[in-house]
Design a protein around this motif. Sequence first.
Motif, PDB file in Angstrom:
ATOM      1  N   SER A   1       8.710  -7.365  -0.655  1.00  0.00           N
ATOM      2  CA  SER A   1       8.601  -6.269   0.024  1.00  0.00           C
ATOM      3  C   SER A   1       8.392  -5.170  -0.811  1.00  0.00           C
ATOM      4  O   SER A   1       7.551  -4.054  -0.633  1.00  0.00           O
ATOM      5  CB  SER A   1       9.584  -6.322   1.255  1.00  0.00           C
ATOM      6  OG  SER A   1       9.441  -7.231   1.837  1.00  0.00           O
ATOM      7  N   ALA A   2       9.542  -4.813  -1.738  1.00  0.00           N
ATOM      8  CA  ALA A   2       9.686  -3.671  -2.600  1.00  0.00           C
ATOM      9  C   ALA A   2       8.495  -3.578  -3.534  1.00  0.00           C
ATOM     10  O   ALA A   2       8.057  -2.276  -3.536  1.00  0.00           O
ATOM     11  CB  ALA A   2      10.839  -3.728  -3.312  1.00  0.00           C
ATOM     12  N   ILE A   3       7.937  -4.821  -4.284  1.00  0.00           N
ATOM     13  CA  ILE A   3       7.097  -4.643  -5.036  1.00  0.00           C
ATOM     14  C   ILE A   3       5.777  -4.057  -4.418  1.00  0.00           C
ATOM     15  O   ILE A   3       4.783  -3.316  -4.741  1.00  0.00           O
ATOM     16  CB  ILE A   3       6.864  -5.964  -5.715  1.00  0.00           C
ATOM     17  CG1 ILE A   3       8.134  -6.464  -6.653  1.00  0.00           C
ATOM     18  CG2 ILE A   3       5.563  -5.894  -6.628  1.00  0.00           C
ATOM     19  CD1 ILE A   3       8.283  -5.454  -7.924  1.00  0.00           C
ATOM     20  N   THR A   4       5.391  -4.747  -3.302  1.00  0.00           N
ATOM     21  CA  THR A   4       4.316  -4.537  -2.248  1.00  0.00           C
ATOM     22  C   THR A   4       4.315  -2.819  -2.102  1.00  0.00           C
ATOM     23  O   THR A   4       3.573  -2.257  -2.080  1.00  0.00           O
ATOM     24  CB  THR A   4       4.232  -5.182  -1.021  1.00  0.00           C
ATOM     25  OG1 THR A   4       4.333  -6.526  -1.403  1.00  0.00           O
ATOM     26  CG2 THR A   4       2.871  -4.980  -0.513  1.00  0.00           C
ATOM     27  N   ALA A   5       5.599  -2.450  -1.540  1.00  0.00           N
ATOM     28  CA  ALA A   5       5.572  -1.084  -1.285  1.00  0.00           C
ATOM     29  C   ALA A   5       5.213  -0.208  -2.388  1.00  0.00           C
ATOM     30  O   ALA A   5       4.584   0.871  -2.582  1.00  0.00           O
ATOM     31  CB  ALA A   5       6.977  -0.838  -0.660  1.00  0.00           C
ATOM     32  N   PHE A   6       5.859  -0.360  -3.824  1.00  0.00           N
ATOM     33  CA  PHE A   6       5.539   0.338  -4.875  1.00  0.00           C
ATOM     34  C   PHE A   6       4.083   0.299  -5.238  1.00  0.00           C
ATOM     35  O   PHE A   6       3.501   1.485  -5.655  1.00  0.00           O
ATOM     36  CB  PHE A   6       6.245  -0.478  -6.039  1.00  0.00           C
ATOM     37  CG  PHE A   6       7.562   0.136  -6.226  1.00  0.00           C
ATOM     38  CD1 PHE A   6       7.979   1.380  -5.702  1.00  0.00           C
ATOM     39  CD2 PHE A   6       8.661  -0.577  -6.760  1.00  0.00           C
ATOM     40  CE1 PHE A   6       9.295   1.751  -5.630  1.00  0.00           C
ATOM     41  CE2 PHE A   6      10.297  -0.074  -6.789  1.00  0.00           C
ATOM     42  CZ  PHE A   6      10.441   1.096  -6.229  1.00  0.00           C
ATOM     43  N   ASN A   7       3.442  -0.751  -5.312  1.00  0.00           N
ATOM     44  CA  ASN A   7       2.229  -0.974  -5.644  1.00  0.00           C
ATOM     45  C   ASN A   7       1.143  -0.210  -4.766  1.00  0.00           C
ATOM     46  O   ASN A   7       0.323   0.589  -4.847  1.00  0.00           O
ATOM     47  CB  ASN A   7       1.618  -2.463  -5.719  1.00  0.00           C
ATOM     48  CG  ASN A   7       0.500  -2.459  -6.638  1.00  0.00           C
ATOM     49  OD1 ASN A   7      -0.780  -2.656  -6.266  1.00  0.00           O
ATOM     50  ND2 ASN A   7       0.666  -2.799  -7.899  1.00  0.00           N
ATOM     51  N   GLU A   8       1.477  -0.378  -3.504  1.00  0.00           N
ATOM     52  CA  GLU A   8       0.642   0.677  -2.455  1.00  0.00           C
ATOM     53  C   GLU A   8       0.753   1.788  -2.531  1.00  0.00           C
ATOM     54  O   GLU A   8      -0.110   2.587  -2.473  1.00  0.00           O
ATOM     55  CB  GLU A   8       0.805  -0.168  -0.859  1.00  0.00           C
ATOM     56  CG  GLU A   8       0.275  -1.467  -0.691  1.00  0.00           C
ATOM     57  CD  GLU A   8       0.886  -2.031   0.606  1.00  0.00           C
ATOM     58  OE1 GLU A   8       1.481  -1.252   1.355  1.00  0.00           O
ATOM     59  OE2 GLU A   8       0.179  -3.147   0.852  1.00  0.00           O
ATOM     60  N   GLY A   9       1.905   2.188  -2.576  1.00  0.00           N
ATOM     61  CA  GLY A   9       2.377   3.772  -2.911  1.00  0.00           C
ATOM     62  C   GLY A   9       1.894   4.054  -4.191  1.00  0.00           C
ATOM     63  O   GLY A   9       1.200   5.319  -4.123  1.00  0.00           O
TER      64      GLY A   9
ATOM     65  N   ASP B   1       9.922  -2.429   5.441  1.00  0.00           N
ATOM     66  CA  ASP B   1       8.515  -2.446   5.809  1.00  0.00           C
ATOM     67  C   ASP B   1       7.715  -1.776   4.643  1.00  0.00           C
ATOM     68  O   ASP B   1       7.678  -0.453   4.434  1.00  0.00           O
ATOM     69  CB  ASP B   1       8.353  -1.790   6.970  1.00  0.00           C
ATOM     70  CG  ASP B   1       6.718  -1.527   7.709  1.00  0.00           C
ATOM     71  OD1 ASP B   1       6.039  -2.415   6.913  1.00  0.00           O
ATOM     72  OD2 ASP B   1       6.531  -0.707   8.214  1.00  0.00           O
ATOM     73  N   PRO B   2       7.074  -2.736   3.843  1.00  0.00           N
ATOM     74  CA  PRO B   2       6.149  -2.170   2.773  1.00  0.00           C
ATOM     75  C   PRO B   2       5.096  -1.005   3.096  1.00  0.00           C
ATOM     76  O   PRO B   2       4.993  -0.056   2.347  1.00  0.00           O
ATOM     77  CB  PRO B   2       5.264  -3.195   2.239  1.00  0.00           C
ATOM     78  CG  PRO B   2       6.148  -4.517   2.976  1.00  0.00           C
ATOM     79  CD  PRO B   2       6.615  -4.266   4.062  1.00  0.00           C
ATOM     80  N   THR B   3       4.490  -1.092   4.218  1.00  0.00           N
ATOM     81  CA  THR B   3       3.551  -0.056   4.608  1.00  0.00           C
ATOM     82  C   THR B   3       4.325   1.245   4.588  1.00  0.00           C
ATOM     83  O   THR B   3       3.997   2.336   3.978  1.00  0.00           O
ATOM     84  CB  THR B   3       2.947  -0.339   6.063  1.00  0.00           C
ATOM     85  OG1 THR B   3       2.294  -1.578   5.565  1.00  0.00           O
ATOM     86  CG2 THR B   3       1.704   0.516   6.121  1.00  0.00           C
ATOM     87  N   LEU B   4       5.586   1.277   5.514  1.00  0.00           N
ATOM     88  CA  LEU B   4       6.326   2.565   5.737  1.00  0.00           C
ATOM     89  C   LEU B   4       6.980   3.025   4.216  1.00  0.00           C
ATOM     90  O   LEU B   4       6.843   4.331   3.924  1.00  0.00           O
ATOM     91  CB  LEU B   4       7.288   2.279   6.713  1.00  0.00           C
ATOM     92  CG  LEU B   4       8.338   3.567   6.943  1.00  0.00           C
ATOM     93  CD1 LEU B   4       7.683   4.778   7.432  1.00  0.00           C
ATOM     94  CD2 LEU B   4       9.501   3.052   7.543  1.00  0.00           C
ATOM     95  N   LYS B   5       7.228   2.037   3.532  1.00  0.00           N
ATOM     96  CA  LYS B   5       7.979   2.535   2.519  1.00  0.00           C
ATOM     97  C   LYS B   5       7.174   2.959   1.189  1.00  0.00           C
ATOM     98  O   LYS B   5       7.338   3.645   0.269  1.00  0.00           O
ATOM     99  CB  LYS B   5       8.964   1.301   1.891  1.00  0.00           C
ATOM    100  CG  LYS B   5       9.944   0.798   2.540  1.00  0.00           C
ATOM    101  CD  LYS B   5      11.006   1.961   3.229  1.00  0.00           C
ATOM    102  CE  LYS B   5      12.075   1.493   4.164  1.00  0.00           C
ATOM    103  NZ  LYS B   5      13.192   2.282   4.380  1.00  0.00           N
ATOM    104  N   SER B   6       5.933   2.342   1.355  1.00  0.00           N
ATOM    105  CA  SER B   6       4.948   2.780   0.360  1.00  0.00           C
ATOM    106  C   SER B   6       4.577   4.233   0.608  1.00  0.00           C
ATOM    107  O   SER B   6       4.346   5.105  -0.391  1.00  0.00           O
ATOM    108  CB  SER B   6       3.622   2.080   0.452  1.00  0.00           C
ATOM    109  OG  SER B   6       2.882   2.466   1.631  1.00  0.00           O
ATOM    110  N   GLU B   7       4.561   4.727   1.925  1.00  0.00           N
ATOM    111  CA  GLU B   7       4.487   6.088   2.110  1.00  0.00           C
ATOM    112  C   GLU B   7       5.633   7.067   1.708  1.00  0.00           C
ATOM    113  O   GLU B   7       5.477   8.036   1.214  1.00  0.00           O
ATOM    114  CB  GLU B   7       4.166   6.295   3.678  1.00  0.00           C
ATOM    115  CG  GLU B   7       3.574   7.501   4.231  1.00  0.00           C
ATOM    116  CD  GLU B   7       2.384   7.569   3.774  1.00  0.00           C
ATOM    117  OE1 GLU B   7       1.468   6.714   3.699  1.00  0.00           O
ATOM    118  OE2 GLU B   7       1.936   8.979   3.890  1.00  0.00           O
TER     119      GLU B   7
END
Length: 518
Positions: free
Chosen positions: A163-171, A436-442
């Motif tokens: 989840s953290a890696i996804t959040a970083f990559n999307e962000g 939540d990767p979507t929220l955390k990417s933001e």
Amino acid sequence: MDWITTLPAWGWMIVMLVVVLIAVAVYDITQKKHTILHNFPVIGHFRYWLETVGPELRQYIVANNREELPFNRRQRSWIYASSKRENNFQGFGTDQDVNTAGFIFIKPALLTKRLPKNHPYRENPYVLPAPKVIGLTHNRKRPYRPKQVINISGMSFGSLSASAITAFNEGAAKFGCYHNTGEGGFSPYHDKGADVVLNIGTAYFGLRDDEGNFVMEKLIKLTQKNPSIRMLELKLSQGAKPGKGGVLPAAKITQEIADIRHVPMGRDVISPAAHSAFSDLPEMLEFIEAMAAATGLPVGIKAAVGKLEMWEELATLMVKTGVGPDFITIDGGEGGTGAAPPSFADHVALPWVYGFSSVYKIFKKHGLTDRVTFIGSGKLGLPAQAIMAFAMGVDIINVAREAMMSIGCIQAQLCHTNHCPAGVATQSKWLQAGLDPTLKSERFYNYAKTLTKEILEISIACGYEHPCQFTMHDVDVAMGDNNHTRPLSVAYEYEKAPVLYEGIDSLVNCQYLGGKKH
Ligand SMILES: Cc1cc2nc3c(=O)[nH]c(=O)nc-3n(C[C@H](O)[C@H](O)[C@H](O)COP(=O)(O)O)c2cc1C
């Protein structure tokens, strides 16, 4: 014994409590493992409980705003508020003792720089590309100008959750910066649209054979399949544990991680201390050139700094041969890690300011500052620290723990246990389900934007358009005495070599600019 039958409910509860306490006391006295419990039955348990919750008590109640480490409450609050787009200002003035040794003073111009009406910053103050094109001077096939000077430092999938890696990559994709994989290899979670820097450590995870040897064909295949990989970073060492390979505790290894890394399940994964693909600097340069030729990508090295002889040898070799790393990432001894022995984290390697200044001086002496892009990491993801780093010669900053905090890390310092309460540095399905990767990417996106904007605002206050224009005379450091501050040039005894800068338009319109979604 009639009283037993007539005992009210609360009476029974007291009797039960007394029985439990007697049982605990008997256990404590008879056990042999803990002296404190034997000598102080029952109440001895409070000592262990307080030891467990002590860090939280100090963090939230006892410590003042500026005294905690690695990041104090002021720094953390700024990151949290920025990432949530909340009020990150401060009222009444600084609560910092400005005479503390090492405190940074940035010198504003008498008149703030006035931007023309049509200046790109007026519309978008959130894009600050790197001042140098990486790999151009060494004729790599795919030179690269990172779209942002602020980027995500190496942290592996395995050390961090999916989840953290996804959040970083999307962000990172939204912000336009690159996302460094960390030494754990390229995972599906690194493939969410951002530019990627592939960090290659001593275990060559994902690029190895069964014995752990580097396999060039795997690197070629991976980079061909994933054009989002824009650079390769050969990790020689890391500030928190130089000379000690990475450690991924068995508790954090899942089948997916084992497959990505090409390692067995159920055992701690310990990267070797040294590389097996080369054994001295000439061989290292050959290895770098071989990877660059095979992939077309710029190749750099990442290292912490201690002894300087080999840095001197590296610079001499680069001048003699005309080849070498396209970028050098200097990691401070105060840098973070997923897991390291405290002796290494505390004592081995120089703090960033000393390490970077020592290496930069050598490369400047050999006339190499135009050929190499300098990247800095080690608590530089805060505006003033970043400005100081630019003034000292850094072209790009990598942020690790600051980025973790932007996606919810509470500095519990449990990355090595798999019990990270924020779901960032754990493989527990339950704990990471809360992230939540979507929220955390933001959240990462907001933090990175705010940091960039503040770096820009300080640059403008000092009369510049880009932080690469800062010189060693623009920042003073307190020497720990009321009357004494010194410019960086005096404190670290060098001048920064000027960086060729032809205006923000030429950076933004560069053909090698990254940050386009993949
Ligand atoms: C959880 C965690 C994992 C890390 N893993 C790696 C890694 O795999 N490879 C690497 O080169 N550095 C790794 N690092 C070091 C960071 O990339 C960075 O160099 C260091 O933390 C300093 O930056 P910071 O002060 O912004 O955290 C890791 C750091 C943390 C906190």
